[in-house]
Design a protein around this motif. Structure first.
Motif, PDB file in Angstrom:
ATOM      1  N   VAL A  35       0.651  -1.291   0.044  1.00 60.96           N
ATOM      2  CA  VAL A  35       0.033   0.017  -0.106  1.00 60.96           C
ATOM      3  C   VAL A  35       0.741   1.422  -0.016  1.00 60.96           C
ATOM      4  CG1 VAL A  35      -2.030  -1.038   1.076  1.00 60.96           C
ATOM      5  CG2 VAL A  35      -0.119  -0.117   2.648  1.00 60.96           C
ATOM      6  N   PHE A  36       2.095   0.919   0.342  1.00 62.10           N
ATOM      7  CA  PHE A  36       2.990   2.481   0.432  1.00 62.10           C
ATOM      8  C   PHE A  36       4.361   1.847   0.059  1.00 62.10           C
ATOM      9  CE2 PHE A  36       5.699   5.391   2.741  1.00 62.10           C
ATOM     10  CZ  PHE A  36       5.387   6.418   2.177  1.00 62.10           C
ATOM     11  N   SER A  57       2.909  -3.257   3.599  1.00 62.55           N
ATOM     12  CA  SER A  57       1.764  -4.055   3.188  1.00 62.55           C
ATOM     13  C   SER A  57       0.638  -3.449   4.097  1.00 62.55           C
ATOM     14  CB  SER A  57       1.960  -5.243   3.455  1.00 62.55           C
ATOM     15  OG  SER A  57       2.143  -5.829   4.586  1.00 62.55           O
ATOM     16  N   PRO A  83       1.228   1.635  -5.769  1.00 58.12           N
ATOM     17  CA  PRO A  83       2.142   0.789  -4.994  1.00 58.12           C
ATOM     18  C   PRO A  83       1.858  -0.634  -5.337  1.00 58.12           C
ATOM     19  CG  PRO A  83       0.724   1.813  -3.395  1.00 58.12           C
ATOM     20  CD  PRO A  83       0.565   2.531  -4.855  1.00 58.12           C
TER      21      PRO A  83
ATOM     22  N   ARG B 292       0.033   8.451   2.580  1.00 58.01           N
ATOM     23  CA  ARG B 292      -0.395   7.404   2.459  1.00 58.01           C
ATOM     24  C   ARG B 292       0.440   6.169   3.485  1.00 58.01           C
ATOM     25  NH1 ARG B 292      -3.020   5.699  -2.231  1.00 58.01           N
ATOM     26  NH2 ARG B 292      -2.167   3.621  -1.992  1.00 58.01           N
ATOM     27  N   ALA B 293       1.256   6.541   4.156  1.00 63.89           N
ATOM     28  CA  ALA B 293       2.088   5.537   4.939  1.00 63.89           C
ATOM     29  C   ALA B 293       1.194   5.066   6.129  1.00 63.89           C
ATOM     30  CB  ALA B 293       3.476   5.974   5.232  1.00 63.89           C
ATOM     31  N   PRO B 294       1.141   3.904   6.482  1.00 65.36           N
ATOM     32  CA  PRO B 294       0.286   3.570   7.615  1.00 65.36           C
ATOM     33  C   PRO B 294       1.024   4.002   8.975  1.00 65.36           C
ATOM     34  CG  PRO B 294       0.232   1.827   6.013  1.00 65.36           C
ATOM     35  CD  PRO B 294       1.320   2.721   5.576  1.00 65.36           C
ATOM     36  N   ARG B 296       1.793   2.624  12.887  1.00 64.41           N
ATOM     37  CA  ARG B 296       1.596   1.167  13.212  1.00 64.41           C
ATOM     38  C   ARG B 296       1.446   1.708  14.778  1.00 64.41           C
ATOM     39  NH1 ARG B 296       0.458  -1.685   8.741  1.00 64.41           N
ATOM     40  NH2 ARG B 296       2.025  -1.217   7.072  1.00 64.41           N
ATOM     41  N   PHE B 316      -3.378   0.005   6.753  1.00 62.83           N
ATOM     42  CA  PHE B 316      -4.197   0.693   5.627  1.00 62.83           C
ATOM     43  C   PHE B 316      -5.600   0.363   5.726  1.00 62.83           C
ATOM     44  CE2 PHE B 316      -5.239   1.158   1.450  1.00 62.83           C
ATOM     45  CZ  PHE B 316      -4.599   2.363   1.081  1.00 62.83           C
TER      46      PHE B 316
END
Lengths: 124, 370
Positions: A35-36, A57, A83, B292-294, B296, B316
């Motif tokens: 996802v990135f 992911s 991605p 866009r980066a999750p 955590r 995500f």
């Protein structure tokens, strides 16, 4: 053209003095939906084994290491918006970055496609 | 993974190509086709989850409701037969031993579903506090649990079990299917409409295969279960909830019955009632990280450089189309649109507090009664 793999599941395809780097099909399967992707800046000098990129992911983040030392000349900016290319075509359009090799001799320690296949089979 | 327990559906998971992971001592399917595809299928159609690792228990005895009420802040005496309620087992200082669904199967009979990882702790807690006249029967090996979740779940299930369409959210009833006693509860952990089916272990695979034979149904694993519940803003024990977090801090004040607030007659009531009156020191919030980066679990939350909390779950969100997270934050910073800072791989990242859930619940609730 030389194709080599690392034990951490990166691949590098070398033409002349330029290497293109990505993660293997096995790696993308293990990660699941990507996802990135965080890519290295051009001109960054990376050493063999140094973290050069990050792939996220849905569930987790993983580091992508430089298979060999060199200077980053280009990152695959398509991965920023798409991605999922890493899942769809990991060893093609889903490449991460290109670098100018500092020492082609470092390739000697990496696996060729056949050795890598055997290595992956030993993991399952 | 040889020391892991398996569910009655283990062979089926393998046949379906599941990738399994250890979870709470069980080898459980993480994914089949892929987390994002399974997540989307659940939101659009019907997904089948094996949640047999969860603990099912039956509690029975005269005045069982009153006895159980000592351990949970929900109104159980006022719970009608055939209804269920989400609640928490509290400890003496107001923390949460586990969160669970308590269903009333009869005047003196309750059906409990608890978290897999908390079975042992829950049993010890229940046995230590329940009076001798209330008997506790574990159904761990006896019964499997399947969750059929998604907007097409009702249409699928009513073909097998006519009558399930009459159930509303948090109703439960027993059905006979091909001679097998199924307990069907209209509930779930995805934010979607759906059902949880308690089935004798030996009939679980047959039932699962029958459901999967319907083209509207696809299997989904724990990966999608987690992203679905996260988007639905639902707590996961060990993340949003633990022995040091009160239900008020976890945003579960709604689950505390009015009569129970007045009586204050449950474990930890002193702390919980004080927090209801004066407000808790921290609250559970929804978080949207920039980009866009999750973000955590464990990521710090700061406000103008001061530590004010931490991320408890992050991933995500496929339906949201971006990163989503839950976190505990100082109560005065819990209002939607509050801007916080976090850190991702050593770099600062802006995070906005947003209302929960991220994706609206689509439960089939009983309409307003006259």
């Amino acid at each position: 053209m030389i194709l080599r793999y690392t034990r951490d599941h990166e691949w590098i395809r070398v033409e002349g003095n330029i290497g293109t780097v990505g993660i293997s099909d096995y790696a993308q399967q293990q990660l699941g939906d990507v996802v990135f992707v965080e890519l290295p800046e051009p001109d960054r000098e990376v050493r063999k084994g140094e973290q050069a990129a990050v792939v996220e992911s849905v569930k987790a983040a993983s580091e992508v290491y430089a298979p060999v030392s060199g200077r980053v000349i280009e990152a695959n900016d398509r991965l920023v918006g798409e991605p999922e290319l890493v899942n769809r075509d990991p060893e093609g359009e889903g490449w991460f970055f290109r670098l100018e090799l500092a020492d082609a001799g470092e390739l000697d320690g990496l696996m060729d496609a056949e050795a890598y296949r055997a290595y992956v089979e030993s993991l399952d | 993974m040889s020391d892991l327990a398996t569910t009655p559906l283990h062979a089926l998971h393998r046949e379906l190509g599941a990738r399994t992971v250890p979870f709470a001592g069980y080898a459980m399917p993480l994914q089949y086709e892929g987390i994002v595809a399974e997540h989307r299928w659940c939101r659009a159609h019907a997904a089948l989850f094996d949640v047999s690792h969860m603990g099912q228990l039956r509690l029975r005895g005269a005045a069982a409701a009153r006895a159980l009420e000592r351990l949970v802040p929900a109104d159980l005496e006022g719970l009608a037969v055939g209804r269920g309620r989400y609640t928490v087992l509290t400890n003496a200082h107001g923390g949460v031993v586990d969160d669970l669904i308590v269903g009333r199967d009869g005047a003196d009979t309750f059906f409990l579903v608890v978290n897999a990882a908390r079975k042992t702790a829950d049993l010890a807690h229940l046995r230590a506090h329940l009076p001798a006249e209330v008997t506790l029967k574990t159904l761990f090996a006896e019964r499997a649990l399947l969750a059929l979740q998604g907007p097409e779940a009702e249409a699928v299930l009513r073909e097998l079990l006519p009558g399930v369409e009459a159930l509303f959210f948090m109703d439960a009833a027993w059905f006979t299917w091909e001679g097998v006693a199924l307990r069907v509860s209209r509930s779930g952990y995805t934010g979607e409409d759906g059902f949880e089916l308690s089935v004798p272990a030996e009939a679980a695979e047959t039932l699962a295969r029958r459901l999967l034979a319907d083209p509207r149904v696809r299997p989904a694993g724990l990966g999608a279960r987690d992203t679905l519940r996260l988007e639905a803003g639902l707590c996961l024990y060990g993340h949003e909830l633990d022995e040091d977090t009160t239900p008020v801090e976890a945003g579960l004040a709604w689950s505390i019955g009015r009569r129970r607030r007045e009586a204050g007659d449950f474990l930890g009531a002193e702390v919980i009632l004080r927090q209801l009156r004066e407000g808790p020191p921290r609250r559970l919030v929804g978080l949207r990280p920039e980009g866009r980066a999750p973000l955590r679990e464990g990521a710090p939350l700061r406000h103008r450089g001061t530590p004010v909390g931490r991320v408890t779950s992050g991933a995500f969100g496929p339906t949201v189309g971006g990163p989503v997270a839950l976190g505990h934050v100082r109560a005065d910073l819990a209002a939607p649109d509050t801007l916080l800072e976090s850190e991702l791989r050593g770099r600062p990242l802006a995070v906005r507090v947003v209302p929960l859930p991220f994706v609206p619940h689509r439960y089939r609730r009983r309409g307003a009664r006259p």
